[in-house]
Motif scaffolding. Structure first.
Motif, PDB file in Angstrom:
ATOM      1  N   ARG A  76       2.515   4.635  -0.957  1.00 13.68           N
ATOM      2  CA  ARG A  76       2.973   4.604  -2.349  1.00 13.68           C
ATOM      3  C   ARG A  76       2.003   3.842  -3.240  1.00 13.68           C
ATOM      4  O   ARG A  76       1.738   4.241  -4.382  1.00 13.68           O
ATOM      5  N   LEU A  77       1.457   2.753  -2.729  1.00 12.26           N
ATOM      6  CA  LEU A  77       0.571   1.920  -3.543  1.00 12.26           C
ATOM      7  C   LEU A  77      -0.876   2.406  -3.534  1.00 12.26           C
ATOM      8  O   LEU A  77      -1.629   2.118  -4.462  1.00 12.26           O
ATOM      9  N   THR A  78      -1.264   3.137  -2.499  1.00 10.07           N
ATOM     10  CA  THR A  78      -2.642   3.618  -2.449  1.00 10.07           C
ATOM     11  C   THR A  78      -2.820   4.961  -3.139  1.00 10.07           C
ATOM     12  O   THR A  78      -3.953   5.391  -3.375  1.00 10.07           O
ATOM     13  N   THR A  79      -1.715   5.607  -3.467  1.00 11.03           N
ATOM     14  CA  THR A  79      -1.782   6.939  -4.080  1.00 11.03           C
ATOM     15  C   THR A  79      -1.755   6.814  -5.592  1.00 11.03           C
ATOM     16  O   THR A  79      -0.896   6.142  -6.159  1.00 11.03           O
ATOM     17  N   THR A  80      -2.701   7.468  -6.245  1.00 10.57           N
ATOM     18  CA  THR A  80      -2.737   7.436  -7.698  1.00 10.57           C
ATOM     19  C   THR A  80      -1.619   8.308  -8.255  1.00 10.57           C
ATOM     20  O   THR A  80      -1.116   9.223  -7.599  1.00 10.57           O
ATOM     21  N   GLU A  81      -1.243   8.021  -9.491  1.00 14.32           N
ATOM     22  CA  GLU A  81      -0.125   8.731 -10.122  1.00 14.32           C
ATOM     23  C   GLU A  81      -0.378  10.229 -10.183  1.00 14.32           C
ATOM     24  O   GLU A  81       0.525  11.041 -10.039  1.00 14.32           O
ATOM     25  N   THR A  82      -1.628  10.642 -10.403  1.00 19.00           N
ATOM     26  CA  THR A  82      -1.937  12.052 -10.537  1.00 19.00           C
ATOM     27  C   THR A  82      -1.777  12.798  -9.211  1.00 19.00           C
ATOM     28  O   THR A  82      -1.643  14.018  -9.191  1.00 19.00           O
ATOM     29  N   GLU A  83      -1.798  12.054  -8.090  1.00 20.57           N
ATOM     30  CA  GLU A  83      -1.686  12.694  -6.785  1.00 20.57           C
ATOM     31  C   GLU A  83      -0.240  12.800  -6.317  1.00 20.57           C
ATOM     32  O   GLU A  83       0.034  13.458  -5.341  1.00 20.57           O
ATOM     33  N   GLN A  84       0.664  12.117  -6.995  1.00 23.97           N
ATOM     34  CA  GLN A  84       2.051  12.114  -6.546  1.00 23.97           C
ATOM     35  C   GLN A  84       2.776  13.384  -6.965  1.00 23.97           C
ATOM     36  O   GLN A  84       2.421  14.032  -7.917  1.00 23.97           O
TER      37      GLN A  84
END
Length: 254
Positions: free
Chosen positions: A246-254
């Motif tokens: 959750r913390l390593t994933t950028t918002e655009t990848e979610q």
């Protein structure tokens, strides 16, 4: 630059124990996994560089997590952690050199030894890729940084004030952490990193520490110049792999 004035009782207890703790019998020699290179690889892969911390317990948390630390480490790496931080302080954090040794053997990412290291002989307790030195509590930071580098360690110098950052820079620190937690009161303020982190220091890797639990916190610290983020409780509390992802994933990848 030892300064123990106004320190919270819990931290005074940790320091008292650290002063009594011995070091290793033989001088260690480390071939470290470079943290800056690991950060670059994470960013190239589109991940936020997170140093995930294996912390069984601490004076600022309730209870103790008794999972196998090697399994936790593997889950953190599976979740995208760029590096790991392992507590080796036994009395207050439930850590040990043996835990760090086992974790480092099981993963291929850089591993930070997080402890209250006050003397040169304490560097020889266990091999790690990085060691933490807290500027506020070290008598001669220049000397200890040099001693650590002679053994092959990368050195993360932890700071909390502008004066401590200057001391770290004067000691030649190449990796500087800014702890958002005030060890005098143990409270956390994310604006600490924003006001203290040096600007324009392209040769210095900056780490934001403490108080980071949401993606908004991650984005805020990154916007303030953090190259990587050290996260403990927000990852250890619950599903370790999912929390790391959750913390390593950028918002655009979610």
């Amino acid at each position: 630059m030892t300064d123990t004035g106004g320190i919270a009782p819990a931290v005074e207890s940790i320091l008292a124990t650290a002063r009594q703790r011995g070091g290793g019998d033989e001088r260690v020699s480390v071939d470290p996994r470079p943290l800056p290179a690991a950060i670059q690889r994470a960013e190239a892969a589109g991940r936020v560089p997170i140093i995930a911390e294996i912390k069984p317990t601490s004076p600022t948390t309730d209870g103790e997590r008794r999972d196998d630390p090697v399994e936790l480490a593997e889950q953190m790496v599976d979740g995208g952690a760029t590096a790991l931080s392992v507590l080796t302080e036994p009395e207050h954090f439930g850590g040990s050199p043996e835990t760090l040794r086992a974790v480092r053997e099981a993963v291929d990412v850089p591993v930070l030894r997080k402890d209250f290291i006050l003397r040169e002989d304490q560097l020889d307790t266990v091999e790690a890729d990085l060691i933490l030195l807290i500027a506020r509590f070290v008598d001669d930071l220049d000397e200890l940084v040099t001693a650590a580098r002679e053994r092959g360690f990368q050195v993360l110098v932890e700071t909390h004030t502008e004066a401590e950052v200057e001391t770290a820079l004067d000691a030649g620190a190449e990796i500087i952490g800014v702890n958002n937690r005030d060890l005098a009161r143990l409270d956390v303020d994310l604006s600490t990193f924003e006001s203290v982190a040096p600007s324009g220091s392209e040769d210095v890797t900056l780490i934001a520490e403490s108080g980071i639990s949401t993606q908004g916190d991650v984005e805020r610290m990154r916007a303030a110049g953090a190259d990587a983020l050290l996260v403990g409780s927000a990852i250890m509390d619950g599903d370790v792999a999912a929390n790391t992802r959750r913390l390593t994933t950028t918002e655009t990848e979610q």
